[in-house]
Design a protein around this motif. Structure first.
Motif, PDB file in Angstrom:
ATOM      1  N   SER A  20       0.859  -1.181   0.000  1.00 24.52           N
ATOM      2  CA  SER A  20       0.000   0.000   0.000  1.00 24.52           C
ATOM      3  C   SER A  20       0.893   1.228   0.000  1.00 24.52           C
ATOM      4  CB  SER A  20      -0.911   0.008   1.230  1.00 24.52           C
ATOM      5  OG  SER A  20      -0.225   0.516   2.361  1.00 24.52           O
ATOM      6  N   TYR A  21       0.271   2.394  -0.105  1.00 25.13           N
ATOM      7  CA  TYR A  21       1.051   3.639  -0.109  1.00 25.13           C
ATOM      8  C   TYR A  21       1.844   3.799   1.179  1.00 25.13           C
ATOM      9  CZ  TYR A  21      -2.582   5.640   2.917  1.00 25.13           C
ATOM     10  OH  TYR A  21      -3.441   5.887   3.966  1.00 25.13           O
ATOM     11  N   ASN A  49       6.108   6.604  -5.209  1.00 25.62           N
ATOM     12  CA  ASN A  49       5.135   7.302  -6.042  1.00 25.62           C
ATOM     13  C   ASN A  49       5.745   8.614  -6.541  1.00 25.62           C
ATOM     14  OD1 ASN A  49       4.795   9.357  -4.069  1.00 25.62           O
ATOM     15  ND2 ASN A  49       3.258   8.119  -3.007  1.00 25.62           N
ATOM     16  N   THR A  60      -1.538  -0.057  -3.489  1.00 25.41           N
ATOM     17  CA  THR A  60      -2.846   0.569  -3.287  1.00 25.41           C
ATOM     18  C   THR A  60      -2.631   1.990  -2.793  1.00 25.41           C
ATOM     19  OG1 THR A  60      -3.781  -1.579  -2.713  1.00 25.41           O
ATOM     20  CG2 THR A  60      -5.056   0.371  -2.114  1.00 25.41           C
ATOM     21  N   ASN A  61      -3.102   2.968  -3.572  1.00 27.38           N
ATOM     22  CA  ASN A  61      -2.869   4.356  -3.192  1.00 27.38           C
ATOM     23  C   ASN A  61      -3.887   4.849  -2.157  1.00 27.38           C
ATOM     24  OD1 ASN A  61      -5.228   5.032  -4.600  1.00 27.38           O
ATOM     25  ND2 ASN A  61      -4.093   5.662  -6.444  1.00 27.38           N
ATOM     26  N   GLN A  62      -3.821   6.118  -1.807  1.00 31.01           N
ATOM     27  CA  GLN A  62      -4.681   6.664  -0.747  1.00 31.01           C
ATOM     28  C   GLN A  62      -6.160   6.681  -1.121  1.00 31.01           C
ATOM     29  OE1 GLN A  62      -1.938  10.056  -0.477  1.00 31.01           O
ATOM     30  NE2 GLN A  62      -2.162   9.921   1.755  1.00 31.01           N
ATOM     31  N   GLU A  64      -2.008   1.521  -8.196  1.00 26.46           N
ATOM     32  CA  GLU A  64      -1.154   2.491  -8.884  1.00 26.46           C
ATOM     33  C   GLU A  64       0.206   1.854  -9.135  1.00 26.46           C
ATOM     34  OE1 GLU A  64       0.850   6.829  -7.906  1.00 26.46           O
ATOM     35  OE2 GLU A  64      -1.192   6.446  -7.184  1.00 26.46           O
TER      36      GLU A  64
END
Length: 643
Positions: free
Chosen positions: A347-348, A389, A503-505, A510
């Motif tokens: 995740s992010y 990112n 998994t982005n916010q 992404e």
């Protein structure tokens, strides 16, 4: 017409003015120094007319393109001298090199020897003083073929086969004319100092099935002083040759039964490797990297996914067949690292995700390109990959550059430059991934970080990696020799190819940006550089043997052994010279072995619990309490001092 200069100034000139005319309009002194001109990104002769609005950079000896033009022009001067002394000679190609130039030639049944070089040098000096202009002539392909057919030069006729009509030029100076795209310096008088350095054999087109030509190497300078300094540097470089020092100091060896380009690291070399790895692990650990280990082989399918096959196949060892599958020796670590990133959901919050290893890679370098530790087939790379990112990219890329600067300080590298390698828009979809917007975005991001960090850099077109822009790190040794240390690459392509995501916010998948980095390059190339940089006289923390104890006679051996035990308990690498030799010989031999410290012990030292310290290359450093010396040496090692 409007001419734009590098400083942003714009001036108007009459259409058809040359770069030399423009230089003279600025200052006569400048005009005397200018060698060529960069017009709209292309290097031109100074006397070539400019007919449209253009950007212009005047090139002098201080510019790489200026030197390149100077040395290519010198190759033509040498060819003129050769033709006057060896009538009927035929020429293949004569390019400029990183330092100097060469020309390949067919002398027929005649041979050139070392004595001929001195005669050629004399003739070149004689011709240079004539100030003969280099004259450019555009010519049709038909006329060029007719000219070289009449001359009976099959080598130039071969070159003409691949040239298109409308873009063919001849260059002449004095009595010599050559097929050449140029550019050249204004006249031969700029060439003030000449040294022809060697003669070698070279197969036509590099193919051993073809005829062997004679290759003559040389170097020239605008002044005798610069040539003298260069020749002095070459002499010093011979003394510092890493192949010579590597053998003398027991760093590495090569063996035919093992194979070309596959170094065997001796105990002394292994100590240096372990110290470098310790430095890297400490630095990377503090920067939040996690260490991984990957196998030396992988299936063909992974390299097809990465895109290295088939495009990189010539640099990889042939595959092994097992259970109906093809396996390749690992030529790069990145695909393995991508698989590690993909092994667990991200995740992010997990980004930036930084993984590092000293990965062992194998590359099939051609036999003729192998060179000591600098070009090998087995290499241990200080590799790491950062998955982040876009918002994190600038900070991560800056942190990588900061790591380079830290290492430069530790190893005493004062001169360096980053080469920002960019793509060529015309080659998208061929040499480069066809993502024009991503290319523009990532190149701008890298450029901005370099500018904001105040790091010296130059930009080079058409040298990027196929998946993104990169930085080649160029460093200079103490004696001024240039080395390519490592690369720092941006990758916006592999994430898609390997279906990597986080998994982005917004709870959406992404694809991460990937930074490839290797600040210490490979053990092989970096230790080769360090051998030459330090002339084998490593700083205390890196020296294979740090202290040599020299008892004046056998009756002080017990005290020497007590010292040895103390040094070893302090993790200082030490030995006793227990030979029955005079102390003068022991000192000389230890100096030749380049051991940083010698501890001379005799009756006075034994009675007082002290040591007489000698420092490598600097002689007597004074008498110290044994524990005091050990404490000082321990601190010097801990701080990795370069002196």
């Amino acid at each position: 017409m409007k001419i734009s200069f590098p400083d942003g100034a714009v001036r108007e000139y009459e259409q058809g003015a040359s770069a030399l005319d423009i230089a003279k309009s600025i200052s006569e002194g400048l005009a005397r120094k200018v060698l060529a001109a960069n017009v709209n990104g292309q290097v031109w002769d100074l006397t070539r007319p400019i007919n449209d609005d253009s950007s212009l950079k005047l090139l002098t000896w201080d510019d790489a393109e200026g030197k390149n033009t100077f040395w290519h022009s010198s190759a033509h001067l040498m060819a003129e001298a050769v033709e006057s002394l060896f009538p009927g000679v035929k020429f293949w190609v004569g390019p400029a090199l990183e330092k100097g130039f060469y020309y390949d030639m067919d002398l027929g049944d005649r041979k050139m020897n070392e004595e001929d070089l001195a005669i050629l040098e004399k003739k070149m000096n004689e011709l240079a003083k004539k100030n003969s202009p280099y004259q450019r002539k555009e010519i049709s392909k038909q006329d060029a073929v007719a000219y070289f057919s009449e001359k009976g030069d099959e080598y130039k006729l071969d070159l003409l086969q691949n040239l298109e009509d409308g873009g063919i030029t001849l260059y002449s100076q004095g009595e010599f004319t050559d097929l050449c795209r140029g550019p050249h310096i204004p006249h031969t008088g700029f060439i003030k100092a000449i040294k022809l350095t060697s003669i070698a054999g070279a197969y036509w087109k590099g193919d051993e099935k073809n005829k062997q030509l004679t290759r003559v190497y040389g170097v020239t300078f605008p002044s005798q002083k610069e040539l003298d300094e260069y020749l002095a540097m070459l002499e010093e470089a011979k003394k510092r040759d890493h192949r010579k020092l590597g053998k003398e100091l027991g760093i590495y060896t090569m063996d035919d039964d093992v194979g070309q380009g596959l170094p065997l690291w001796m105990p002394n070399g292994t100590i240096i490797i372990e110290e470098l790895e310790k430095l890297a692990k400490e630095t990377e650990g503090a920067a939040g990297y996690k260490r991984v280990v990957t196998p030396h082989i992988a299936k063909e399918s992974m390299y097809l996914t990465s895109g290295h096959l088939p495009y990189y196949a010539d640099s990889m060892f042939p595959p092994m067949e097992m259970d109906g599958e093809k396996y390749y020796l690992k030529a790069m670590n990145c695909p393995h690292h991508h698989k590690i990133f993909d092994a667990e959901p991200k995740s992010y919050k997990d980004l930036p995700y930084r993984i590092a290893e000293y990965g062992t890679c194998y590359r099939y370098e051609q036999s003729g390109e192998l060179f000591g530790l600098m070009r090998v087939r087995c290499l241990h790379m200080n590799d790491a990959h950062i998955y982040c990112n876009r918002d994190q990219f600038a900070d991560e890329f800056r942190a990588v550059n900061d790591m380079y600067l830290k290492y430069f300080k530790i190893f005493g590298v004062d001169k360096y430059v980053m080469r920002l390698s960019l793509h060529d828009p015309a080659k998208l979809g061929q040499k480069y991934v066809n993502e024009p917007e991503l290319w523009q975005e990532t190149e701008a991001m890298v450029r901005r970080v370099l500018i904001e960090s105040n790091i010296p850099f130059i930009e080079v077109q058409d040298e990027a990696a196929f998946y993104g822009p990169k930085i080649d790190v160029q460093i200079w040794s103490i004696i001024g020799r240039e080395f390519t240390l490592a690369t720092n690459q941006v990758d916006f392509n592999s994430g898609n190819k390997f279906k990597l995501s986080f998994t982005n916010q917004n709870n959406q998948p992404e694809v991460p940006l990937i930074i490839h980095r290797a600040p210490l390059g490979t053990h092989e190339r970096f230790i080769g550089f360090l051998l030459e940089h330090y002339a084998g006289k490593f700083p205390l923390w890196l020296a294979p043997l740090q202290v040599k104890i020299l008892p004046i006679s056998d009756k002080f051996m017990d005290y020497a052994k007590t010292l040895l035990n103390k040094l070893k308990k302090a993790d200082i690498r030490a030995e006793i010279d227990d030979r029955s030799e005079k102390i003068g010989k022991k000192i000389r031999d230890t100096e030749l072995a380049r051991v940083p410290y010698m501890l001379v012990v005799g009756e006075k030292e034994v009675n007082e619990g002290k040591v007489a310290v000698r420092k490598q290359g600097k002689g007597d450093a004074g008498v110290f309490d044994a524990d005091e010396f050990i404490a000082a040496a321990t601190l010097e090692i801990k701080e990795r001092k370069s002196e």
